[in-house]
Structure formats: C-alpha cells, structure tokens
Design an enzyme around this catalytic site. Sequence first.
Site, PDB file in Angstrom:
ATOM      1  CG  ASP A 258      -1.972   0.941   1.331  1.00  0.00           C
ATOM      2  OD1 ASP A 258      -2.887   0.798   0.522  1.00  0.00           O
ATOM      3  OD2 ASP A 258      -1.942   1.866   2.182  1.00  0.00           O
TER       4      ASP A 258
ATOM      5  CD  GLU B  12      -2.467   2.386  -3.566  1.00  0.00           C
ATOM      6  OE1 GLU B  12      -3.529   2.981  -3.776  1.00  0.00           O
ATOM      7  OE2 GLU B  12      -1.842   2.505  -2.475  1.00  0.00           O
TER       8      GLU B  12
END
Length: 480
Positions: free
Chosen positions: A211, A235
């Site tokens: 993330d 990400e």
Amino acid sequence: ASADDWKSRSIYQIITDRFALSNDSSPTCNTEDRLYCGGSWVGIVDHLDYIQYMGFDAIWISPIVKNIEADTAYGYAYHGYWTQDINALNSHYGSEDDLKSLATALHARGMYLMVDIVVNHFVQNPSSNSSTLPQTFDYSALTPFSAETDFHTQCFISDYTNQTNVEQCWLGDSNLPLMDIDTENNTIVEEWNSWVTSFVETYDIDGLRIDTVKHIRKDFWPDFASAAGVFTLGEVLSDNITYASDYTQVLDSVLDYPTWYPLTEAFNTTSGNLSAIESAVTQAQSSYKNGLFGTGSFLENHDQPRFQSHTTDTGLVKNAISFPFIHDGIPILYQGQEQGYTGASDPYNREALWFSGYEEDKDLVTHIKAVNTARQLAANASSSFLTTKMSFVSQSDEGAIAISKPPILALLTNVGSSGSASWSVSGVYDKGETVVDVLTCKTYTVDSSSGTLSASAESGAPRIILPTSALTTDGTLCTS
Ligand code: ABC
Ligand code: CA
C-alpha cells in the site's frame, strides 16, 4: 514465490470483510454504514471453488493485521488499512489457525496467496478532533512504533508535486489522520525489514501487495523487498507513467494505474478515446523496468468507482473487462465485478458478495472464465506468449482496436451494444488458418490469399481470438 513465478498467474482481489461469511447466513451489510459485515478467512476457504471455477490461480486479500477498533469519522476499519499492531492479527477475520488454513488450502490447489500490507502509516483516533496541528494521540496503543518520535512531524500532504511533502507529511485529514511512520529512521527501517521476513514466513505468503508506496522514499524499498523474499507489487496511485516507472526500479512491479485511466475513459462511453490506451501501453512498455510484464492490470479495485457505475452497457462492459486479460501483466479482478456490481466511490464499491449468491451461471462470470482460460491456453500453446509484448494493429474503423499478443488476438470496440464495428487484421495468423472467438466459439478462416482475418462485432461485444490449434480437446473452451 518470485516475480517470475507470478507472471503466468491471474489474481482475484478480495476484501475479506465483504467476501464470504463463515456460514451461509446473509446478514445485512450497508456499505454506507462502514461497519464490519462479518466476512472471514474461513469464508474464503469455503469459496475457493468459486474463484478457481473462473480461472483464477491466486488471491489478493485485504490487510490482515490488527486494526483500530474505534468508530471513527469514517466508520470502522473493516477494510483493514488502519493498522494498530503489526504483530497481531485482525480477529474480525478469524484466528491465526484460520489464516494458516487458508494458505494451506490455496497451496493444496496450486494457488498463491498475496497479502496486502501497509508500511506507511498506523492509525489511532485523535484524542480531540481539532484541526490545529499537532493533534494528540495515544501512541502507547500502537505496536511496535509506540512513541510520538516514531512518526514524522505532523503535517497533512498539501502538495503532490513536492515529493518530500508526499513522503513525510500525513495522508488522511484532521478527522482521521494516517499517522506517518518515520521511515527515515534506521532503527525503524530495520524493524520493518525483520518484521516482513518473519511475516511472510509465518503465514506462508507468496506475494505482497504494498500500500501507499509513493509515500515512502524510494530507497527504503529495495531492502524491504529483499527481506520479504517474495513478489512485491506496489500501489503507486498516479496516472503518470514516468512517475510510476521509477517505482519499478525499487520493487518487482506496480499496479498499472497509468493504463487504468485511459482504459476506463476509452470504454465508459461510446465516445471514449481508444487510441489513448495504445499510447499509455506503448509508453509503459518502454519505461517500466520490465515493460508491462509482471505489472498488475485491473479494471476495478476497492478505491475507485466500479466500471459499471459509469455504464452498464453490456458491450462496453465486456470489452473493458477483457483488457486486463490480454495485457502483458498479471490480470487482477476485484470481487463483485463478475457479479455486475455497480457501486460508485468508496464506501459504495465495497458491496458484500454474499448477496450475489456466488452465482456461476451468469453472463459475466462465463465471460471472465473464458478470457482467463484463453490466456492460460495461449501460455500453454506458446512458450513465448508471456514474454511477447502486446501490440496494436491499426484499424480503419474508428470504434475498433485490435491487440495482438500471439497466439491471442483481441478485437475490442467501444461502439456499445447498439453500435456496429468491424476489424480487419493481416499478418497475425497463417493464410487459411482456422481461428476461433472463444467468447462465442464462432470460427473464422483467415483469407488464404491475403492472410487477412475479417470479423465484425455482435451487440458491441469483443472477440477474443485463438487459433483452433491452441484449444485443448478436453472440453475446456469451445471443444466438446
Ligand atoms: C476513508 C473513507 C473514504 C473517505 C476518505 C477520506 O477516508 O473510507 O470514504 O473518502 C483506506 C480505506 C479507505 C479510507 C482511507 C483513509 O484508508 O480503504 O476507505 O478512506 O482513511 C491506499 C489503499 C486504500 C487505503 C489506503 C490507506 C491507501 O488502496 O484502500 O484507504 O491505507 C492516496 C494514496 C493511495 C491510497 C489512496 C486512498 O489515497 O496515494 O495510496 N490508496 C490523488 C493522489 C493520490 C491519492 C488520491 C486519493 O488523490 O495523487 O496519491 O491516493 O486521495 C489522478 C492523479 C492521481 C490523483 C487522482 C485523484 O487523480 O493522477 O494522482 O490521486 O488524475
Ligand atoms: Ca510517509
């Protein structure tokens, strides 16, 4: 598993709380309420047949560590991104044994487990909801970074063009700040590195979805990735190829957000710009470390409005859904897409899947199974399929594009279900060769003198072509 091991895989993305319950009850789950709805790791084990039926051989599950329990300005941490303790599990999803059983069950089926992790921040409700910084928190409730000095000095990200601001200020807002960990501090860096080594080992994890990668300095990542020892998919939420490509140098790969933007825009109306897909793909193929190989290719995820919140035209939907499966990267399908869910922005795009009844006898499910299978058959038929770049074969019909990735040829269109489109492709297949559209099982013969394959769309649907020689005779696809 390594980046190389993942290249042939196809990933089904799960938000554990919203995927499946431990038993077949179906309690209410209003997305708007932002409550835990009861999905669990046991529920996932019970529905692996469903996932495998569609042709997926890996799952990505939402974060598994212990989160803040409080009701915040944005509800509860049902999604799992609000870490409180990285050394404990989120008990809402089940026990440690349940999680280990999930890994075991996956591996017994030859499937991989990818786990989502958050390294950038922890979360704790602010003690008072003041907009004056710094806000106060009970740092002692956090593990293992439990002192104010373990975090960057509080400021909210205010300038996305200033990379230091993006890395060292905090995400979130004064209602719920995402407490930004001081990843410039070596002791903290070492702690993260040894944590990830044992985390991956303890839960038998095959890959990590990481993330908020762009919110930590790039040179943090190589050591972290090597400590993880498995495939790392980052990400980096950006539409900018140059920006995203830098992160392919420090992790195995990234989610292909830069192609997602033009992909969505090309197919969400009948006037979308198809050629923007070609420019993005071509540019990414030459700027990412390994081109688009190994990147995560997707149409939907839990952060963006679902595709069908823009349009439910079946022609457009089927074209858009097909794209990630003929992309050079690893296709990723977000749960619910196959059931035609239409939720818009977070939290509406996180609908519980149990309301669908996990119906397999559905047009979109069949479609997804077919494109997944076609990709697999192509890889089996040709050892170079997974290392051949997709290329665009120019079309005279404005509403049509053709993407060749031998032995697959994808004929896509955005004219919609009431429009008409046709394709003409030369030089991809042999003269006189018989090919098949795996979506309808309609066969075509390539013109024996010109080598041209001509096809037209039915109700705006795409055609996904394979030579009949790539089909197996076991009844998998278009054989009986
Ligand atoms: C909660 C509520 C939401 C509410 C929000 C303010 O707070 O649920 O309803 O709107 C988790 C939860 C969310 C939660 C957040 C914050 O935490 O899932 O429900 O939202 O509390 C990852 C995950 C995501 C997760 C987090 C946090 C991070 O995938 O699920 O969210 O752990 C940034 C980050 C990105 C992050 C995303 C949510 O926020 O970079 O990693 N996703 C610009 C910025 C982006 C930024 C984006 C959204 O805005 O550049 O960095 O993403 O804020 C394009 C540009 C982009 C631009 C977009 C909007 O436009 O190219 O750069 O993005 O053209
Ligand atoms: Ca940061």
